[in-house]
Design a protein around this motif. Structure first.
Motif, PDB file in Angstrom:
ATOM      1  N   TYR A  51       0.760  -1.119   0.328  1.00  0.00           N
ATOM      2  CA  TYR A  51      -0.060  -0.211   0.213  1.00  0.00           C
ATOM      3  C   TYR A  51       1.442   1.743   0.031  1.00  0.00           C
ATOM      4  N   GLU A  52       1.583   1.699   0.381  1.00  0.00           N
ATOM      5  CA  GLU A  52       2.576   2.862   0.867  1.00  0.00           C
ATOM      6  C   GLU A  52       3.749   2.993  -0.224  1.00  0.00           C
ATOM      7  N   GLU A  53       4.084   1.832  -1.360  1.00  0.00           N
ATOM      8  CA  GLU A  53       4.472   1.111  -2.582  1.00  0.00           C
ATOM      9  C   GLU A  53       3.705   2.300  -3.685  1.00  0.00           C
ATOM     10  N   ALA A  54       2.462   1.803  -3.756  1.00  0.00           N
ATOM     11  CA  ALA A  54       0.945   2.366  -4.365  1.00  0.00           C
ATOM     12  C   ALA A  54       1.166   4.091  -4.377  1.00  0.00           C
ATOM     13  N   GLN A  55       1.207   4.027  -2.670  1.00  0.00           N
ATOM     14  CA  GLN A  55       0.664   5.684  -2.999  1.00  0.00           C
ATOM     15  C   GLN A  55       1.922   6.624  -3.099  1.00  0.00           C
ATOM     16  N   ALA A  56       3.239   6.076  -2.683  1.00  0.00           N
ATOM     17  CA  ALA A  56       4.556   6.562  -3.624  1.00  0.00           C
ATOM     18  C   ALA A  56       4.766   6.600  -4.739  1.00  0.00           C
ATOM     19  N   ARG A  57       4.086   6.234  -5.314  1.00  0.00           N
ATOM     20  CA  ARG A  57       3.666   5.738  -7.152  1.00  0.00           C
ATOM     21  C   ARG A  57       2.570   7.052  -7.704  1.00  0.00           C
ATOM     22  N   TRP A  58       1.560   6.657  -7.015  1.00  0.00           N
ATOM     23  CA  TRP A  58       0.927   7.703  -6.789  1.00  0.00           C
ATOM     24  C   TRP A  58       0.837   8.592  -7.081  1.00  0.00           C
ATOM     25  N   GLN A  59       1.878   9.714  -5.575  1.00  0.00           N
ATOM     26  CA  GLN A  59       2.158  10.578  -5.876  1.00  0.00           C
ATOM     27  C   GLN A  59       3.298  11.465  -6.561  1.00  0.00           C
ATOM     28  N   ALA A  60       4.215  10.470  -7.063  1.00  0.00           N
ATOM     29  CA  ALA A  60       5.458  10.921  -7.831  1.00  0.00           C
ATOM     30  C   ALA A  60       4.203  10.921  -9.212  1.00  0.00           C
ATOM     31  N   GLU A  61       3.665  10.101  -9.728  1.00  0.00           N
ATOM     32  CA  GLU A  61       2.867  10.204 -10.811  1.00  0.00           C
ATOM     33  C   GLU A  61       2.026  11.730 -11.094  1.00  0.00           C
ATOM     34  N   GLN A  62       1.337  12.241  -9.997  1.00  0.00           N
ATOM     35  CA  GLN A  62       0.890  12.685 -10.006  1.00  0.00           C
ATOM     36  C   GLN A  62       1.643  14.168 -10.457  1.00  0.00           C
ATOM     37  N   ALA A  63       2.294  14.062  -9.596  1.00  0.00           N
ATOM     38  CA  ALA A  63       3.788  15.653  -9.428  1.00  0.00           C
ATOM     39  C   ALA A  63       4.416  15.474 -10.312  1.00  0.00           C
ATOM     40  N   ARG A  64       4.809  14.680 -11.445  1.00  0.00           N
ATOM     41  CA  ARG A  64       5.164  14.995 -12.725  1.00  0.00           C
ATOM     42  C   ARG A  64       4.380  15.075 -13.759  1.00  0.00           C
ATOM     43  N   THR A  65       2.767  14.895 -13.568  1.00  0.00           N
ATOM     44  CA  THR A  65       1.617  15.545 -14.514  1.00  0.00           C
ATOM     45  C   THR A  65       1.831  16.854 -13.972  1.00  0.00           C
ATOM     46  N   GLU A  66       1.443  17.151 -13.114  1.00  0.00           N
ATOM     47  CA  GLU A  66       1.604  18.576 -12.811  1.00  0.00           C
ATOM     48  C   GLU A  66       2.643  19.104 -13.030  1.00  0.00           C
ATOM     49  N   ALA A  67       3.830  19.074 -12.755  1.00  0.00           N
ATOM     50  CA  ALA A  67       4.982  19.065 -13.578  1.00  0.00           C
ATOM     51  C   ALA A  67       4.707  19.981 -15.025  1.00  0.00           C
ATOM     52  N   LEU A  68       3.943  18.396 -16.076  1.00  0.00           N
ATOM     53  CA  LEU A  68       4.285  18.630 -17.135  1.00  0.00           C
ATOM     54  C   LEU A  68       2.809  19.535 -18.118  1.00  0.00           C
ATOM     55  N   ARG A  69       2.244  19.740 -16.826  1.00  0.00           N
ATOM     56  CA  ARG A  69       1.264  20.667 -16.919  1.00  0.00           C
ATOM     57  C   ARG A  69       1.565  21.948 -16.742  1.00  0.00           C
ATOM     58  N   ARG A  70       1.813  22.614 -15.315  1.00  0.00           N
ATOM     59  CA  ARG A  70       2.539  23.760 -15.450  1.00  0.00           C
ATOM     60  C   ARG A  70       3.224  23.757 -17.016  1.00  0.00           C
ATOM     61  N   ALA A  71       4.608  23.302 -17.257  1.00  0.00           N
ATOM     62  CA  ALA A  71       5.400  23.379 -17.815  1.00  0.00           C
ATOM     63  C   ALA A  71       5.047  24.017 -19.969  1.00  0.00           C
ATOM     64  N   GLU A  72       4.128  22.849 -19.939  1.00  0.00           N
ATOM     65  CA  GLU A  72       2.608  23.643 -20.795  1.00  0.00           C
ATOM     66  C   GLU A  72       2.247  24.276 -20.862  1.00  0.00           C
TER      67      GLU A  72
END
Length: 154
Positions: A51-72
């Motif tokens: 569960y903790e690993e899945a949460q960490a992966r989800w948070q990393a994916e959310q951060a990466r998506t947010e960074a891409l959206r900000r850059a665009e």
């Protein structure tokens, strides 16, 4: 030695509500629910880690998506600013002031000034009642004399 895990079914009779447990399938007139065995502490710890690993992966994916959206968004804003800098400024032209209009009828100022030759209209309604003679006592609505006579207030 660990106990062997067998598949256990909880069978509930739909007519009587009686509950039975079996390791095979339930009869057709009974409702079936699979009973899971209790987890060991090692299984609970492994599930918590997953569960903790899945949460960490989800948070990393959310951060990466947010960074891409900000850059665009920043890239689009820079392109819009560059396009606006290349356009000439907008010149607003106002129409010339209009000529004063002449109206075909007389316009009188306020408070009303009557035109020459105007006669005021006579007053409307009945004339007011005459003032009572003698010692009358009046309140807001009526007047009374000392003899019991009553009349409306003038």
């Amino acid at each position: 030695m660990a106990p062997a895990a067998a598949q256990v079914q909880r069978c509930t009779d739909t007519r009587t509500g009686q509950v039975t447990y079996t390791d095979g399938p339930c009869p057709s007139h009974q409702r079936s629910v699979e009973v899971l065995p209790a987890q060991t502490p090692e299984e609970k710890a492994a599930q918590a880690r997953q569960y903790e690993e899945a949460q960490a992966r989800w948070q990393a994916e959310q951060a990466r998506t947010e960074a891409l959206r900000r850059a665009e968004a920043e890239k689009a804003a820079a392109q819009a600013a560059a396009a606006a800098a290349q356009r000439p400024p907008v010149q607003i032209q106002l129409p010339p002031p209009a000529e004063p209009q002449v109206v075909p009828y007389p316009v009188y100022p306020y408070p009303p000034a009557y035109p020459p030759g105007h006669r005021p209209r006579p007053p409307h309604g009945k004339p007011p009642p005459p003032e009572p003679e003698g010692p009358w006592q009046c309140n807001v609505f009526r007047c009374y004399d000392g003899k019991g006579n009553v009349r409306p207030r003038p």
